[in-house]
Motif scaffolding. Structure first.
Motif, mmCIF file in Angstrom:
data_model
loop_
_atom_site.group_PDB
_atom_site.id
_atom_site.type_symbol
_atom_site.label_atom_id
_atom_site.label_comp_id
_atom_site.label_asym_id
_atom_site.label_seq_id
_atom_site.Cartn_x
_atom_site.Cartn_y
_atom_site.Cartn_z
ATOM 1 N N ASN A 303 0.860 -1.177 0.000
ATOM 2 C CA ASN A 303 0.000 0.000 0.000
ATOM 3 C C ASN A 303 0.899 1.230 0.000
ATOM 4 O O ASN A 303 1.866 1.310 0.753
ATOM 5 N N LYS A 304 0.619 2.169 -0.881
ATOM 6 C CA LYS A 304 1.490 3.323 -1.073
ATOM 7 C C LYS A 304 1.568 4.197 0.170
ATOM 8 O O LYS A 304 2.593 4.815 0.445
ATOM 9 N N LEU A 305 0.478 4.251 0.938
ATOM 10 C CA LEU A 305 0.441 5.142 2.084
ATOM 11 C C LEU A 305 1.546 4.825 3.083
ATOM 12 O O LEU A 305 2.204 5.711 3.604
ATOM 13 N N PHE A 306 1.749 3.528 3.361
ATOM 14 C CA PHE A 306 2.712 3.152 4.391
ATOM 15 C C PHE A 306 4.023 2.622 3.811
ATOM 16 O O PHE A 306 4.781 1.944 4.490
ATOM 17 N N SER A 307 4.304 2.933 2.546
ATOM 18 C CA SER A 307 5.498 2.369 1.909
ATOM 19 C C SER A 307 6.779 2.897 2.538
ATOM 20 O O SER A 307 7.747 2.154 2.710
ATOM 21 N N LEU A 308 6.812 4.179 2.916
ATOM 22 C CA LEU A 308 8.027 4.741 3.494
ATOM 23 C C LEU A 308 8.297 4.211 4.896
ATOM 24 O O LEU A 308 9.437 3.966 5.275
ATOM 25 N N SER A 309 7.245 4.033 5.676
ATOM 26 C CA SER A 309 7.430 3.577 7.053
ATOM 27 C C SER A 309 7.554 2.062 7.145
ATOM 28 O O SER A 309 7.854 1.521 8.207
ATOM 29 N N GLY A 310 7.351 1.356 6.033
ATOM 30 C CA GLY A 310 7.505 -0.091 6.045
ATOM 31 C C GLY A 310 6.553 -0.763 7.008
ATOM 32 O O GLY A 310 6.958 -1.622 7.791
ATOM 33 N N SER A 311 5.290 -0.387 6.977
ATOM 34 C CA SER A 311 4.312 -0.898 7.930
ATOM 35 C C SER A 311 3.379 -1.905 7.284
ATOM 36 O O SER A 311 3.202 -1.914 6.061
ATOM 37 N N SER A 312 2.789 -2.744 8.121
ATOM 38 C CA SER A 312 1.797 -3.709 7.646
ATOM 39 C C SER A 312 0.427 -3.356 8.204
ATOM 40 O O SER A 312 0.307 -2.793 9.294
ATOM 41 N N THR A 313 -0.598 -3.708 7.445
ATOM 42 C CA THR A 313 -1.979 -3.469 7.846
ATOM 43 C C THR A 313 -2.748 -4.774 7.727
ATOM 44 O O THR A 313 -2.697 -5.422 6.682
ATOM 45 N N ILE A 314 -3.442 -5.143 8.802
ATOM 46 C CA ILE A 314 -4.283 -6.343 8.792
ATOM 47 C C ILE A 314 -5.692 -5.892 9.167
ATOM 48 O O ILE A 314 -5.922 -5.398 10.271
ATOM 49 N N ILE A 315 -6.630 -6.016 8.253
ATOM 50 C CA ILE A 315 -7.972 -5.479 8.470
ATOM 51 C C ILE A 315 -9.039 -6.446 7.974
ATOM 52 O O ILE A 315 -8.801 -7.265 7.097
ATOM 53 N N ALA A 316 -10.226 -6.335 8.573
ATOM 54 C CA ALA A 316 -11.364 -7.174 8.188
ATOM 55 C C ALA A 316 -12.637 -6.340 8.263
ATOM 56 O O ALA A 316 -12.760 -5.455 9.108
ATOM 57 N N PRO A 317 -13.611 -6.608 7.389
ATOM 58 C CA PRO A 317 -14.874 -5.870 7.431
ATOM 59 C C PRO A 317 -15.804 -6.393 8.513
ATOM 60 O O PRO A 317 -15.714 -7.555 8.921
ATOM 61 N N TYR A 318 -16.700 -5.538 8.999
ATOM 62 C CA TYR A 318 -17.776 -5.979 9.891
ATOM 63 C C TYR A 318 -19.113 -5.543 9.299
ATOM 64 O O TYR A 318 -19.164 -4.665 8.442
ATOM 65 N N ARG A 319 -20.198 -6.191 9.757
ATOM 66 C CA ARG A 319 -21.498 -6.048 9.100
ATOM 67 C C ARG A 319 -22.602 -5.629 10.068
ATOM 68 O O ARG A 319 -22.466 -5.787 11.285
ATOM 69 N N ASP A 320 -23.696 -5.128 9.495
ATOM 70 C CA ASP A 320 -24.853 -4.773 10.316
ATOM 71 C C ASP A 320 -25.852 -5.932 10.319
ATOM 72 O O ASP A 320 -25.578 -7.020 9.807
ATOM 73 N N SER A 321 -27.031 -5.694 10.885
ATOM 74 C CA SER A 321 -28.022 -6.757 11.041
ATOM 75 C C SER A 321 -28.546 -7.276 9.706
ATOM 76 O O SER A 321 -29.047 -8.395 9.623
ATOM 77 N N ALA A 322 -28.426 -6.458 8.655
ATOM 78 C CA ALA A 322 -28.876 -6.892 7.329
ATOM 79 C C ALA A 322 -27.770 -7.587 6.544
ATOM 80 O O ALA A 322 -27.961 -7.938 5.384
#
Length: 363
Positions: A303-322
């Motif tokens: 991901n270009k945003l964190f390319s300089l800082s050499g960081s990792s991102t681990i993310i997952a979506p969450y949902r509503d009642s529908a």
């Protein structure tokens, strides 16, 4: 996780391209890095292997792995570290991801799934909890446009200021201060409240905005001009514009300072802090996970945003009642995150938050 071919330049590499010996040595280099953050040399690797192998033989294999682009020498020393490409290959092809352990499950359930919590509190607790459990920065992105509305109230504070209170069906409460014309009768505020409450229940902000625009344009709203302006201004105040249609919660940035190894690490963390301040870009990055069914992992310059800082991102979506995806949550930290532990933790937290927003209980 399933094995994937990893592009190296114009070619591909898969598990089949690595001998068992190469896999073992590569795994030891990566696992040592994830534990210590330090380069590891051939002598130490030879001691870690279950089979007897001389440092010279290990060096030969390390040279092959370096040619493939999976490891590199950060300095002139003999120690090696995994490249970002090597980390991606390890995560996708070699790492074994188990289930979240019972202690972490209990911690998530106790902190996030407490009864009677508002929508805001659930998300804030989730962000803080992930930060504490992973020693990284916990992040949550909430899509405010998907919140279902329940009630609106206009309350006069001063002759020329009123408070607009919006309550959503999941218990979220938002307050905004609204300027009002001098001499505005209290009846206009009451009428504005009644009009909105007759139109908003069970609808999202986007749905209400469209309906109100159509009603006002068609002259179907039986309101005087002044009250129409109050309705429009009140709705705009909590609809927000393009920069306010999502809520970003970041907790625990200080954890990123806990385990610095050198001045280079401090500089990377400083760059990451700068990246986290660019709210719009963080939102855009996290929003990419809203099209995913499960956990997404971005390593370093993926991901270009964190390319300089050499960081990792681990993310997952969450949902509503529908069952609609209404936001994402996860962690941002150094590339040497404990992926095998953090991935199932993020996944489980997303499921708990989804369950809370659906008004369900149980595990």
């Amino acid at each position: 996780m399933a094995s994937h071919d990893i592009p190296i330049g114009s070619s591909q590499i898969s598990l089949a391209d690595l001998s068992e010996r190469s896999r073992d040595i590569f795994r030891q280099i990566v696992e040592s890095y994830l534990t210590t953050g330090e380069p590891v040399g051939s002598r130490n690797v030879s001691r870690l292997l279950q089979v007897s192998l001389s440092p010279a033989s290990v060096r030969n294999v390390m040279s092959d792995l370096e040619q493939l682009g999976l490891i590199y020498a950060p300095h002139t020393s003999a120690g090696r570290l995994p490249t970002e490409l090597g980390l991606r290959f390890f995560v996708d092809a070699l790492m074994q991801i188990g289930d979240i352990n019972e202690a972490d499950k209990r911690a998530i359930e106790a902190q996030v799934a407490g009864r009677g919590q508002s929508y805001d509190n659930v998300l804030t607790q989730a962000s803080g909890l992930l930060s504490g459990l992973t020693r990284a920065a916990g992040v949550v992105l909430a899509a405010k446009q998907n919140v279902l509305l329940k009630h609106v109230e206009f309350v006069r504070l001063e002759p020329e200021r009123a408070l607009v209170v919006m309550v959503s069906e999941d218990g979220q409460v938002e307050n905004r201060i609204l300027p009002i014309p001098p001499g505005l009768p209290t009846s206009a505020l009451t009428e504005a409240s009644n009009f909105l409450n007759a139109h908003i229940r069970g609808k999202t902000l986007a749905e209400v905005r469209l309906e109100l625009e159509r009603a006002l344009e068609a002259g179907r709203a039986e309101l005087d001009q002044l009250t129409q302006k109050i309705v429009a201004a009140g709705f705009a105040s909590w609809s927000g514009g393009d920069n306010d249609d999502r809520k970003l919660i970041v907790r625990g940035q200080s954890h990123l300072l806990d385990d610095l190894k050198a001045l280079d690490d401090l500089e990377r963390v400083r760059l990451l802090f700068d990246d986290l301040e660019t709210r719009r870009e963080v939102i855009d990055l996290l929003g990419r996970a809203e099209r995913a069914d499960g956990v997404r992992i971005f390593i370093g310059s993926e991901n270009k945003l964190f390319s300089l800082s050499g960081s990792s991102t681990i993310i997952a979506p969450y949902r509503d009642s529908a069952g609609r995806i209404v936001g994402v949550l996860g962690v941002i930290g150094p590339t040497r995150l404990n992926y095998a532990r953090v991935i199932p933790m993020v996944d489980y937290t997303a499921k708990v938050v989804s369950r809370m927003l659906s008004g369900q209980t149980g595990t």
